[in-house]
Design a protein around this motif. Structure first.
Motif, short mmCIF file in Angstrom:
data_model
loop_
_atom_site.label_atom_id
_atom_site.label_comp_id
_atom_site.label_asym_id
_atom_site.label_seq_id
_atom_site.Cartn_x
_atom_site.Cartn_y
_atom_site.Cartn_z
N LEU A 199 12.53 -12.79 -2.75
CA LEU A 199 11.89 -13.66 -3.74
C LEU A 199 12.92 -14.25 -4.70
CD1 LEU A 199 8.72 -11.53 -4.59
CD2 LEU A 199 8.88 -13.51 -3.09
N GLY A 200 13.89 -13.43 -5.13
CA GLY A 200 14.90 -13.92 -6.06
C GLY A 200 15.78 -15.00 -5.45
N VAL A 201 16.24 -14.78 -4.23
CA VAL A 201 17.09 -15.78 -3.57
C VAL A 201 16.30 -17.05 -3.30
CG1 VAL A 201 18.37 -16.28 -1.47
CG2 VAL A 201 18.63 -14.05 -2.57
N THR A 202 15.03 -16.91 -2.91
CA THR A 202 14.21 -18.10 -2.66
C THR A 202 14.04 -18.92 -3.93
OG1 THR A 202 13.00 -16.97 -0.89
CG2 THR A 202 11.96 -18.90 -1.88
N LEU A 203 13.71 -18.26 -5.03
CA LEU A 203 13.56 -18.98 -6.29
C LEU A 203 14.86 -19.64 -6.72
CD1 LEU A 203 11.30 -16.51 -8.33
CD2 LEU A 203 10.64 -18.71 -7.34
N ALA A 204 15.98 -18.92 -6.54
CA ALA A 204 17.27 -19.49 -6.91
C ALA A 204 17.60 -20.71 -6.07
CB ALA A 204 18.37 -18.43 -6.76
N LEU A 205 17.34 -20.64 -4.76
CA LEU A 205 17.60 -21.79 -3.89
C LEU A 205 16.73 -22.98 -4.25
CD1 LEU A 205 18.12 -20.43 -0.26
CD2 LEU A 205 19.72 -21.76 -1.62
N VAL A 206 15.46 -22.71 -4.55
CA VAL A 206 14.54 -23.80 -4.92
C VAL A 206 15.01 -24.48 -6.19
CG1 VAL A 206 12.20 -24.31 -5.69
CG2 VAL A 206 12.56 -22.83 -3.71
N MET A 207 15.41 -23.69 -7.19
CA MET A 207 15.89 -24.27 -8.44
C MET A 207 17.18 -25.06 -8.23
SD MET A 207 13.63 -23.62 -10.63
CE MET A 207 14.54 -24.28 -12.02
N LEU A 208 18.08 -24.52 -7.40
CA LEU A 208 19.33 -25.24 -7.14
C LEU A 208 19.06 -26.56 -6.42
CD1 LEU A 208 21.70 -22.31 -6.06
CD2 LEU A 208 21.84 -23.69 -8.15
N LEU A 209 18.09 -26.56 -5.48
CA LEU A 209 17.76 -27.80 -4.78
C LEU A 209 17.17 -28.83 -5.73
CD1 LEU A 209 16.27 -26.51 -1.39
CD2 LEU A 209 18.40 -27.78 -1.73
N PHE A 210 16.29 -28.38 -6.63
CA PHE A 210 15.72 -29.32 -7.59
C PHE A 210 16.81 -29.91 -8.50
CE2 PHE A 210 11.41 -27.15 -7.14
CZ PHE A 210 10.89 -28.21 -6.42
N LEU A 211 17.75 -29.06 -8.95
CA LEU A 211 18.85 -29.56 -9.77
C LEU A 211 19.75 -30.49 -8.96
CD1 LEU A 211 19.81 -26.33 -11.76
CD2 LEU A 211 18.62 -28.35 -12.62
N PHE A 212 19.99 -30.13 -7.71
CA PHE A 212 20.85 -30.93 -6.85
C PHE A 212 20.29 -32.33 -6.66
CE2 PHE A 212 21.72 -32.37 -2.44
CZ PHE A 212 23.10 -32.53 -2.54
N PHE A 213 19.00 -32.43 -6.37
CA PHE A 213 18.40 -33.74 -6.13
C PHE A 213 18.13 -34.50 -7.42
CE2 PHE A 213 17.21 -31.69 -2.08
CZ PHE A 213 17.72 -32.64 -1.22
N GLY A 214 17.97 -33.78 -8.53
CA GLY A 214 17.64 -34.45 -9.78
C GLY A 214 18.83 -34.81 -10.64
N ARG A 215 19.95 -34.07 -10.51
CA ARG A 215 21.07 -34.26 -11.43
C ARG A 215 22.36 -34.75 -10.77
NH1 ARG A 215 19.97 -31.37 -16.17
NH2 ARG A 215 17.72 -31.50 -16.51
N SER A 216 22.59 -34.38 -9.51
CA SER A 216 23.88 -34.71 -8.89
C SER A 216 23.84 -36.09 -8.25
CB SER A 216 24.25 -33.66 -7.85
OG SER A 216 23.39 -33.73 -6.73
N MET A 217 25.01 -36.73 -8.16
CA MET A 217 25.10 -38.04 -7.53
C MET A 217 24.81 -37.96 -6.03
SD MET A 217 25.67 -40.35 -9.73
CE MET A 217 26.14 -41.67 -8.63
N VAL A 218 25.27 -36.88 -5.38
CA VAL A 218 25.00 -36.73 -3.95
C VAL A 218 23.50 -36.58 -3.70
CG1 VAL A 218 25.45 -35.32 -1.90
CG2 VAL A 218 27.27 -35.72 -3.56
N GLY A 219 22.84 -35.77 -4.55
CA GLY A 219 21.40 -35.60 -4.40
C GLY A 219 20.64 -36.89 -4.61
N LYS A 220 21.06 -37.69 -5.60
CA LYS A 220 20.40 -38.98 -5.84
C LYS A 220 20.66 -39.94 -4.68
CE LYS A 220 20.55 -38.56 -10.89
NZ LYS A 220 21.12 -39.10 -12.15
N ALA A 221 21.85 -39.84 -4.07
CA ALA A 221 22.13 -40.68 -2.90
C ALA A 221 21.24 -40.30 -1.73
CB ALA A 221 23.61 -40.55 -2.52
N LEU A 222 20.99 -39.00 -1.56
CA LEU A 222 20.09 -38.56 -0.50
C LEU A 222 18.67 -39.07 -0.76
CD1 LEU A 222 21.19 -34.87 0.18
CD2 LEU A 222 21.58 -36.86 1.61
#
Length: 342
Positions: A199-222
């Motif tokens: 559960l902890g790793v899943t929540l951490a991955l989900v949060m990292l993905l949301f930050l990746f797509f919302g804040r990083s340039m690579v995520g915004k490019a995707l």
């Protein structure tokens, strides 16, 4: 069924739903960016778990030779494309084909990691490059094909990878030690440390993905590539590299999922197919277009599987996969059909 049994089943459903949620996120990510319904997603799960088990048994995992072979073939393909005048992203090619395979080979053949953490890290380094390498070989030449054609390629690739899994790992199942041996009692309900790790790793991955797509340039490019591939290309976004990144993330998520479930259940060479298929059901329940809805669909699938295993264990798989029928029927009633212009 009393309350304690219901709570135990609910706990199992949440843990299973977390794994299916990771599968659903990976499928939605790949479909958004490349329009590929990636059926072999579950093979990354099985490869990750069995690679870890082979290293713990003191053996060299066959996935290392698969990675080296894929890297060599992709290098040849890229060289041919370059000679024909097609643009080639050599920095990304060097990373996927040379740097990461070399690091994985050095760790496995030279360092031979013995600690659980290093073995897990080595597994992730080994499995992650397989995603973009498979994308370049199987899907990039068909980037403009129909979704149905890409689906057919996915089914064929699934068959190839399952056969390679049988060749590399054999027909016997494997398990790995848990990342946590802790045991807890929550109101009379036993709770294992490994379940909390999942559960902890899943929540951490989900949060990292949301930050990746919302804040990083690579995520915004995707995200831009997912919304409008042609427009993203016109704005200077390398859409082929977007495919590499999305498949790399999918392979990473699959490998992490394999590491998480290997201590909980025996993993066989073809176990990933059912796990990936349930993740696909979760993604369909969520609409195959929304990350939060995909997670919600995964929890629904996990709970349905857990309670079906109590009431009708022989039909639990049937009940889980039947869930897709009313969902598709409901969506067909609420969708607007647009006729193609001649």
């Amino acid at each position: 069924m009393d309350l304690q049994i219901a709570l135990l089943l609910g706990q199992d459903g949440i843990v299973n739903g977390a794994i299916y949620g990771l599968m659903a996120l990976a499928l939605v990510l790949v479909f958004f960016v490349t329009r590929v319904i990636f059926i072999p997603q579950g093979e990354f799960v099985a490869f990750g778990a069995l690679t870890m088990a082979m290293m713990q048994g003191g053996r060299i995992p066959g996935t290392l030779w698969l990675l080296v072979g894929l890297a060599a073939v992709v290098l040849v393909v890229e060289a041919v494309r370059y000679q024909r005048g097609n643009p080639v992203n050599w920095p990304a090619t060097v990373v996927w084909c040379l740097v990461l395979p070399a690091i994985a080979a050095a760790l496995i053949l030279g360092l031979r990691p013995t600690s659980l953490g290093m073995q897990a890290l080595t597994t992730l380094i080994l499995i992650t490059p397989m995603g973009p390498l498979l994308y370049r070989l199987a899907y990039r030449p068909l980037a403009d094909a129909t979704v149905l054609m890409l689906l057919i390629v996915s089914v064929a690739l699934h068959g190839v990878l399952v056969g390679l899994g049988l060749l590399f790992f054999g027909a016997e199942g494997q398990r790995t030690p848990p990342f946590s041996e802790a045991r807890f009692d929550l109101g009379g309900i036993p709770l294992s440390g490994q379940s909390l790790v999942v559960l902890g790793v899943t929540l951490a991955l989900v949060m990292l993905l949301f930050l990746f797509f919302g804040r990083s340039m690579v995520g915004k490019a995707l995200r831009a590539t997912a919304l409008n591939r042609v427009g993203a290309r016109l704005m200077g976004i390398p859409t082929e590299l977007s495919g590499d990144v999305s498949f790399a993330l999918a392979a990473l998520i699959g490998a992490v999922s394999g590491l998480l479930i290997a201590p909980l259940t025996t993993v066989y060479y073809d176990t990933g197919f059912l796990i990936g298929l349930k993740g696909f059901v979760a993604a369909i329940v969520g609409g195959l277009g929304s990350y939060p809805m995909a997670l919600l669909g995964a929890l629904i699938v996990g709970q349905l599987e857990a309670f079906a295993s109590f009431w009708a264990s022989a039909y639990k798989e049937v009940l889980v996969f039947t869930l897709i029928v009313p969902v598709l029927w409901w969506r067909s009633l609420n969708s607007r059909h647009v006729e193609d212009e001649e």
